[in-house]
Design a protein around this motif. Structure first.
Motif, PDB file in Angstrom:
ATOM      1  N   TYR A 164     -13.216  -6.383  38.445  1.00 20.74           N
ATOM      2  CA  TYR A 164     -14.068  -5.252  38.891  1.00 20.74           C
ATOM      3  C   TYR A 164     -13.652  -4.180  39.955  1.00 20.74           C
ATOM      4  N   ILE A 165     -12.679  -4.314  40.159  1.00 22.04           N
ATOM      5  CA  ILE A 165     -11.850  -3.230  41.119  1.00 22.04           C
ATOM      6  C   ILE A 165     -10.294  -3.095  40.559  1.00 22.04           C
ATOM      7  N   LEU A 166      -9.730  -2.085  40.940  1.00 22.05           N
ATOM      8  CA  LEU A 166      -8.087  -1.607  40.608  1.00 22.05           C
ATOM      9  C   LEU A 166      -7.495  -1.151  41.854  1.00 22.05           C
ATOM     10  N   PHE A 167      -6.118  -1.724  41.901  1.00 26.88           N
ATOM     11  CA  PHE A 167      -5.582  -1.476  43.237  1.00 26.88           C
ATOM     12  C   PHE A 167      -4.447  -0.145  43.048  1.00 26.88           C
ATOM     13  N   PRO A 168      -4.922   0.858  44.093  1.00 25.73           N
ATOM     14  CA  PRO A 168      -3.848   1.964  43.992  1.00 25.73           C
ATOM     15  C   PRO A 168      -2.255   1.699  44.064  1.00 25.73           C
ATOM     16  N   GLU A 169      -2.198   0.269  44.744  1.00 23.55           N
ATOM     17  CA  GLU A 169      -0.762  -0.091  44.986  1.00 23.55           C
ATOM     18  C   GLU A 169      -0.257  -0.355  43.642  1.00 23.55           C
ATOM     19  N   SER A 170      -0.722  -0.683  42.581  1.00 22.06           N
ATOM     20  CA  SER A 170      -0.165  -1.264  41.243  1.00 22.06           C
ATOM     21  C   SER A 170       0.627  -0.261  40.567  1.00 22.06           C
ATOM     22  N   THR A 171       1.895  -0.829  40.220  1.00 16.81           N
ATOM     23  CA  THR A 171       2.994   0.292  39.762  1.00 16.81           C
ATOM     24  C   THR A 171       3.071  -0.084  38.208  1.00 16.81           C
ATOM     25  N   MET A 172       2.454  -1.188  37.708  1.00 18.63           N
ATOM     26  CA  MET A 172       2.379  -1.331  36.344  1.00 18.63           C
ATOM     27  C   MET A 172       1.201  -1.899  35.787  1.00 18.63           C
ATOM     28  N   SER A 173       0.833  -1.620  34.537  1.00 12.34           N
ATOM     29  CA  SER A 173      -0.350  -2.168  33.941  1.00 12.34           C
ATOM     30  C   SER A 173      -0.615  -3.628  33.941  1.00 12.34           C
ATOM     31  N   GLU A 174      -1.752  -4.092  33.521  1.00 12.13           N
ATOM     32  CA  GLU A 174      -1.961  -5.544  33.664  1.00 12.13           C
ATOM     33  C   GLU A 174      -1.100  -6.305  32.578  1.00 12.13           C
ATOM     34  N   THR A 175      -1.183  -5.477  31.360  1.00 12.48           N
ATOM     35  CA  THR A 175      -0.415  -6.152  30.222  1.00 12.48           C
ATOM     36  C   THR A 175       1.285  -6.080  30.307  1.00 12.48           C
ATOM     37  N   GLU A 176       1.770  -5.119  31.184  1.00 17.65           N
ATOM     38  CA  GLU A 176       3.179  -5.270  31.836  1.00 17.65           C
ATOM     39  C   GLU A 176       3.416  -6.406  32.646  1.00 17.65           C
ATOM     40  N   PHE A 177       2.316  -6.466  33.413  1.00 14.23           N
ATOM     41  CA  PHE A 177       2.457  -7.653  34.203  1.00 14.23           C
ATOM     42  C   PHE A 177       2.619  -8.909  33.773  1.00 14.23           C
ATOM     43  N   ILE A 178       1.771  -9.103  32.875  1.00  8.93           N
ATOM     44  CA  ILE A 178       1.729 -10.344  32.146  1.00  8.93           C
ATOM     45  C   ILE A 178       2.824 -10.600  31.228  1.00  8.93           C
ATOM     46  N   ARG A 179       3.311  -9.438  30.739  1.00 12.93           N
ATOM     47  CA  ARG A 179       4.615  -9.923  29.717  1.00 12.93           C
ATOM     48  C   ARG A 179       5.809 -10.281  30.549  1.00 12.93           C
ATOM     49  N   GLU A 180       5.704  -9.385  31.868  1.00 10.98           N
ATOM     50  CA  GLU A 180       7.105  -9.884  32.702  1.00 10.98           C
ATOM     51  C   GLU A 180       6.885 -11.471  33.100  1.00 10.98           C
TER      52      GLU A 180
END
Length: 308
Positions: A164-180
């Protein structure tokens, strides 16, 4: 939506590839104690049931008695909600030991947890809270996944969140994060299709684009559920992953697309509040099974032709 090709889908999960797996190609539902008499009365049928691990961490009593009745006739999936894999603190070792005891006691076909956090110091929140997608967070979450997998003696499936919110600190997408995370830990994935639709709607991106970038080849289970339609403080559309109603038409369409690409993955319909009578919940599983069966036949024919 029809005709979209989602990549990569060259490999499907172990659970759908091998018919010997106890939930291969099957649809199931959340298990609710009030449904036990109806389930027992109807007699054994194909399918499986999923339970939240935290509801069975006592030594005995009515919850275990009910689950033992179900486990005698059906495979079960054990779904954790409080491991706080995404949290900054070490995993709760007492909780991990209790989880391990449940795995040993009921020998579930599938074990899963959430990509989320739910604790701070000694406080447990009744929620699955989001986290920023950064290199530091990847390392912490990967360590927690490996600790859980080592603790229970088997690989887990990690569920994508509804956000329900997004973080400005994020440096990758959710799918990239999950894949890693999959690459580092060897865990599998639980694709919650309703969560995909809820998050995509709330953040105004394409659910199909998300699925096109999701590592579908690592999915071991799919979740379907209902959601609530609300408005935020500014009057904009806001979807809540509420699990309190039937699966929405748009979610069924996304599910159909995923199964058309991946084959008959084990699929679980969640319904956790405003729980209906058993026939209503069973009907949702029957609808999911119809989609699994339709694509399962073509999937097996395709494999047979490929082997010729």
């Amino acid at each position: 939506m029809n005709g979209l090709v989602i990549h990569p889908a060259s490999r499907v999960s172990e659970t759908s590839r091998f018919p010997a797996h106890p939930v291969a190609g099957l649809a199931g539902t959340s298990f609710k104690h009030e449904h036990l008499p109806a389930i027992l009365t109807r007699g054994k049928q194909d399918g499986f049931f999923e339970v939240h691990a935290e509801n069975y961490m006592g030594a005995g009593g009515p919850p275990h008695d009910a689950l033992a009745h179900i486990r005698r006739d059906y495979p079960v999936s054990l779904h954790g909600v409080c491991m706080s894999i995404g949290g900054p603190r070490p995993l709760d070792q007492v909780h991990l030991l209790r989880f391990k005891a449940l795995v040993e006691r009921y020998e579930p076909a599938l074990v899963s947890e959430h990509l989320a956090w739910s604790t701070h110091d000694t406080t447990y929140y009744n929620d699955l809270l989001p986290l920023p997608y950064t290199a530091a967070t990847v390392s912490r979450v990967a360590d927690h996944i490996e600790e859980m997998q080592e603790g229970i003696g088997r690989a887990i499936l990690l569920e994508n969140p509804s956000t329900y919110i997004l973080f400005p600190e994020s440096t990758m997408s959710e799918t990239e994060f999950i894949r890693e995370l999959v690459r580092r830990t060897g865990c599998g994935l639980l694709l919650d299709v309703n969560n995909v639709f809820v998050s995509a709607t709330n953040h105004s991106y394409s659910a199909l684009s998300y699925l096109a970038d999701f590592p579908l080849e690592h999915i071991g289970e799919i979740h379907l559920a209902g959601h609530a339609v609300q408005e935020d403080d500014e009057g904009d559309l806001l979807l809540i992953d509420s699990h309190d109603g039937p699966v929405a038409d748009a979610v069924w369409k996304l599910f159909d697309i995923v199964i058309s690409q991946c084959g008959p993955l084990p699929t679980l319909v969640e319904w956790d509040s405003d729980i209906p009578d058993w026939p209503a919940l069973e009907a949702e599983a029957v609808a999911a099974q119809a989609i699994l069966d339709r694509y399962g036949r073509s999937y097996m024919l395709g494999k047979a032709h490929a082997a010729e």
